[in-house]
Design a protein around this motif. Structure first.
Motif, PDB file in Angstrom:
ATOM      1  N   ALA A 130     -39.533 -61.967 -56.408  1.00 46.26           N
ATOM      2  CA  ALA A 130     -39.952 -62.733 -55.620  1.00 46.26           C
ATOM      3  C   ALA A 130     -39.462 -62.762 -54.113  1.00 46.26           C
ATOM      4  O   ALA A 130     -40.334 -62.676 -53.096  1.00 46.26           O
ATOM      5  N   ILE A 131     -38.101 -62.601 -54.147  1.00 40.11           N
ATOM      6  CA  ILE A 131     -37.520 -62.608 -52.575  1.00 40.11           C
ATOM      7  C   ILE A 131     -38.014 -61.140 -52.025  1.00 40.11           C
ATOM      8  O   ILE A 131     -38.320 -61.274 -50.659  1.00 40.11           O
ATOM      9  N   ILE A 132     -37.960 -60.175 -52.603  1.00 40.60           N
ATOM     10  CA  ILE A 132     -38.566 -58.653 -52.102  1.00 40.60           C
ATOM     11  C   ILE A 132     -39.861 -58.974 -51.836  1.00 40.60           C
ATOM     12  O   ILE A 132     -40.443 -58.389 -50.591  1.00 40.60           O
ATOM     13  N   ALA A 133     -40.674 -59.398 -52.392  1.00 36.07           N
ATOM     14  CA  ALA A 133     -42.064 -59.864 -52.065  1.00 36.07           C
ATOM     15  C   ALA A 133     -42.121 -60.566 -50.825  1.00 36.07           C
ATOM     16  O   ALA A 133     -43.092 -60.372 -49.916  1.00 36.07           O
ATOM     17  N   MET A 134     -41.380 -61.539 -50.714  1.00 37.47           N
ATOM     18  CA  MET A 134     -41.453 -62.334 -49.340  1.00 37.47           C
ATOM     19  C   MET A 134     -41.144 -61.354 -48.131  1.00 37.47           C
ATOM     20  O   MET A 134     -41.799 -61.606 -47.188  1.00 37.47           O
ATOM     21  N   LEU A 183     -48.287 -65.384 -48.710  1.00 38.92           N
ATOM     22  CA  LEU A 183     -47.952 -65.661 -49.996  1.00 38.92           C
ATOM     23  C   LEU A 183     -48.044 -67.356 -50.305  1.00 38.92           C
ATOM     24  O   LEU A 183     -47.906 -68.106 -49.409  1.00 38.92           O
ATOM     25  N   PRO A 184     -48.275 -67.627 -51.516  1.00 36.18           N
ATOM     26  CA  PRO A 184     -48.487 -68.977 -51.827  1.00 36.18           C
ATOM     27  C   PRO A 184     -46.768 -69.627 -51.776  1.00 36.18           C
ATOM     28  O   PRO A 184     -45.905 -68.918 -52.025  1.00 36.18           O
ATOM     29  N   ALA A 185     -46.579 -70.901 -51.819  1.00 34.97           N
ATOM     30  CA  ALA A 185     -45.820 -71.570 -51.921  1.00 34.97           C
ATOM     31  C   ALA A 185     -44.916 -71.439 -53.352  1.00 34.97           C
ATOM     32  O   ALA A 185     -43.606 -71.426 -53.059  1.00 34.97           O
ATOM     33  N   TRP A 236     -36.110 -68.653 -54.389  1.00 39.24           N
ATOM     34  CA  TRP A 236     -35.029 -69.250 -53.821  1.00 39.24           C
ATOM     35  C   TRP A 236     -34.448 -70.215 -54.749  1.00 39.24           C
ATOM     36  O   TRP A 236     -33.541 -70.677 -54.937  1.00 39.24           O
ATOM     37  N   LEU A 237     -35.265 -70.414 -56.348  1.00 40.26           N
ATOM     38  CA  LEU A 237     -34.610 -71.238 -57.179  1.00 40.26           C
ATOM     39  C   LEU A 237     -34.322 -70.356 -58.546  1.00 40.26           C
ATOM     40  O   LEU A 237     -33.448 -70.487 -59.319  1.00 40.26           O
ATOM     41  N   LEU A 238     -35.080 -69.322 -58.945  1.00 33.41           N
ATOM     42  CA  LEU A 238     -34.710 -68.592 -60.015  1.00 33.41           C
ATOM     43  C   LEU A 238     -33.652 -67.365 -59.885  1.00 33.41           C
ATOM     44  O   LEU A 238     -32.955 -67.435 -60.875  1.00 33.41           O
ATOM     45  N   ALA A 239     -33.519 -66.877 -58.768  1.00 34.38           N
ATOM     46  CA  ALA A 239     -32.499 -65.989 -58.600  1.00 34.38           C
ATOM     47  C   ALA A 239     -30.956 -66.641 -58.821  1.00 34.38           C
ATOM     48  O   ALA A 239     -30.181 -66.304 -59.518  1.00 34.38           O
ATOM     49  N   PRO A 240     -30.815 -67.907 -57.902  1.00 29.77           N
ATOM     50  CA  PRO A 240     -29.570 -68.614 -58.302  1.00 29.77           C
ATOM     51  C   PRO A 240     -29.198 -69.163 -59.617  1.00 29.77           C
ATOM     52  O   PRO A 240     -28.319 -69.104 -59.914  1.00 29.77           O
ATOM     53  N   ALA A 241     -30.371 -69.447 -60.070  1.00 31.97           N
ATOM     54  CA  ALA A 241     -30.344 -70.154 -61.596  1.00 31.97           C
ATOM     55  C   ALA A 241     -30.092 -69.082 -62.601  1.00 31.97           C
ATOM     56  O   ALA A 241     -29.241 -69.187 -63.458  1.00 31.97           O
TER      57      ALA A 241
END
Length: 65
Positions: free
Chosen positions: A20-24, A32-34, A41-46
């Protein structure tokens, strides 16, 4: 040595977050949608936190002989 069942989940969460970060960065912030921003920003740290917890649990587990 057996690995816990948390580690594959941690790797999957972290991978989805990084994708998702790379897609951003590739698409830009207006294309991109929200939910993609939230996922990045939530999945990578989790996933990283879950991986650390899993590694610490595996390291502290008493070894059987």
């Amino acid at each position: 040595m057996s690995t816990s069942k948390l580690m594959p989940a941690a790797v999957a969460l972290f991978t989805l977050g990084v994708v998702a970060i790379i897609a951003m960065f590739v698409v830009g912030e207006r294309g991109l949608p929200a939910w993609v921003f939230a996922a990045g920003w939530l999945l990578a740290p989790a996933g990283l936190a879950l991986g650390v917890v899993s590694a610490v649990r595996d390291a502290r587990r008493p070894r059987r002989r």
